[in-house]
Design a protein around this motif. Sequence first.
Motif, PDB file in Angstrom:
ATOM      1  N   VAL A  74      -5.571 -17.681  15.004  1.00 23.62           N
ATOM      2  CA  VAL A  74      -4.413 -18.289  14.329  1.00 23.62           C
ATOM      3  C   VAL A  74      -3.187 -18.415  15.409  1.00 23.62           C
TER       4      VAL A  74
ATOM      5  N   PRO B 137      -8.739 -22.523  12.408  1.00 25.72           N
ATOM      6  CA  PRO B 137      -9.048 -20.938  12.734  1.00 25.72           C
ATOM      7  C   PRO B 137     -10.369 -20.484  12.099  1.00 25.72           C
TER       8      PRO B 137
ATOM      9  N   PRO C 158      -4.575 -23.116  16.943  1.00 22.46           N
ATOM     10  CA  PRO C 158      -5.888 -22.555  16.022  1.00 22.46           C
ATOM     11  C   PRO C 158      -7.246 -22.732  16.738  1.00 22.46           C
TER      12      PRO C 158
END
Length: 573
Positions: A158, A103, A162
Motif C-alpha cells: 500500500v 495492493p 500500490p
Amino acid sequence: MADDSAAATPPSIDGNFLVAKSLSRLGVTHMFGVVGIPVTSLASRAMALGIRFIAFHNEQSAGYAASAYGYLTGRPGILLTVSGPGCVHGLAGLSNAWANTWPMVMISGSCDQRDAGRGDFQELDQVEAVKSFSKLSEKAKDVREIPNCVARVLDRAVAGRPGGCYLDVPSDVLRQKISESEAENLVAEIENSRKHEPIRASLRSEIESAVSLLRKAERPLIVFGKGAAYSRAEDELKKLVELTGIPFLPTPMGKGLLPDTHELSATAARSLAIGKCDVALVVGARLNWLLHFGESPKWSKEVKFILVDISEEEIELRKPHLGIAGDAKTVIGLLNREIKDDPFCLGKSNPWVESISKKAKENGEKMESQLAKDVVPFNFLTPMRIIRDAILAVQGPSPVVVSEGANTMDVGRSVLVQKEPRTRLDAGTWGTMGVGLGYCIAAAVACPDRLVVAVEGDSGFGFSAMEVETLVRYNLPVVVIVFNNGGVYGGDRRSPEEISGPHKEDPAPTSFVPNAGYHKLIEAFGGKGYIVETPDDLKSALAESFAARNPAVVNVIVDPFAGAESGRLQHKN
C-alpha cells in the motif's frame, strides 16, 4: 515423585499458525486461494483466528479476486497458493495487481530449503519467478522471521503507488515450532514498530500553478481514473467540479466518482472533450493507451496536462506541463482550498461548457434511439438497455457491476450507468479477460451490502465459469449475465478464402457450441439458472434474480453476427 517435565514444556505453535496470527493481528480479514500441500493448515489456522478464507477452484480467479479486493477496500488482498504451479497460476492475479496498481500480497508455500535444487516436489525458485510483477519479494527462511516478513509485504503493497508483493514460506518453515510466548512477543514487536510512509502534501507553488492554468484556460477538462477512486477522492472531485464548472471525463473504472448523469459529464462527448481542451487536469489516471498516450491526433497538440499521480516516476515518464506527485484526495483538497480563496466558475453559458453539453445531448439521443428498439434475435443494445434499467431500479446501494468481454464490455461501458464510486470493475489497464467471477466474489465479500451484477461475454465467462460453484457454496449475492453469441466476437468470423486446408471442417477459432446452456452449469450446484431470448423473458429473469439476491446465471441468447471482431459494436439495427 511423579515426573512433571512434560507439563513444564511451554505451549508451542508452528509456522502455519504464526503466519495466520501475524496476518490477523496486522488487520487482515479476508483471504482468497486454493489449498493443498503445504498450506492447507495455514488456511484453517487463519479461519480459526477470524479471517474469512474464500476457497476457489483456480488460483487465477482467486488472484483476480485478491487484486480487486485490494482496490475496493484499500487494504492488500491476500492470495494463498501452493508451491510451483500454484504460484505460477497465482501470477495472473499478481500481475493484474501490478498492471492496475492495486495492493495485493501473494503468499505461497515452497519446497523444503534443504531440498532446493534437487528436484523436490513442485520445486521452483518462486522469489525469482515473481520479481517482474512484485514491488517486494520476501522469503521467510526461519519461523522467527515470519512476523517481520508479513509486515513488510503488507506495508509495501500500500506504500506509494500500490501494487503486488510476494511472501514465500518454505515447507520446513511452516513446520518449525516456537513457544507461544515467543511468538506473541515477535508479533507484538512488529505491531508496535510498524511505520507507514507519510502522504506527501504537494508544494504550494505547484497548487498555485495548477489553479492558475485552470483559471486561464478557455477549454479546461478534468479527467479522473481508478487511482482517484482508490484514493476515495469523490467528495473532493465533486466540490472541484461544482466550484469551477469544468466538464469532466472519467476513465472506465473512474465512472461513478461523479454520477454519469451529472450535467457536466463529458462521457458522451469524449472525442470533442479530449480533442479540443486546452488544459487537462488528469487525476489518478495514466496517460497510457486508455487515454491515447496524451498525444495527437486524439488530443490537441497544444493541450497542457496537469498530472496528479501518487508516483513521481509516472510523472517523470509522461513529462506533463505540470506534475503534482501526491495522493489524489489530498491534492484535490488543496486545489479546492486554493480556488475557494479566489473563486472562478465557467457557468452553463460558457461556450466550452455549452459545446460539450450540446454534443453530449446529441450523442445521448442517438444512443437512446438505438436502445429504444426491441431487436429480436437480440443484438447487444436491447438486452443492455434492459439490464441498465433493472440495475437503476435496485433500491438501496447501487450494485457493483463487473464487466468483461469484447463487444459486451464496450457496449456496457457506454450504456450502463454508474452513480456511485467503485461500482464498476472491468478488464482494466491490461485488458485482462477471465477476471469476471473472481471480481464478483471479491465485490461480494468486500461490499456485503451491495448486489453484484456481472455482464459478461460468453468467452470471458468461460475463463472462470467453474467458480459459479464458489458463488453457490458461499451463497453470495451475485447475478451473472452471459451474452451468449456463440464464440469470441460471435461465431464463425472467417471469410470464404480462409476456410481451406486439411482441417477446414473443424470449428472456426472464434466459434463455441451454439446456444450453449451456460445457465445449467450453476443449476448443477443448486443455483438458479435462466435462459432468455426475448425482452419480456429477460426483464422477468432480472427482476426475480435481483430480488432474490442469490447466486444466479442468466443466459442471454444473442445473434452471433451482432458484434464485431474489434469489440466495437456494429449498429446494424
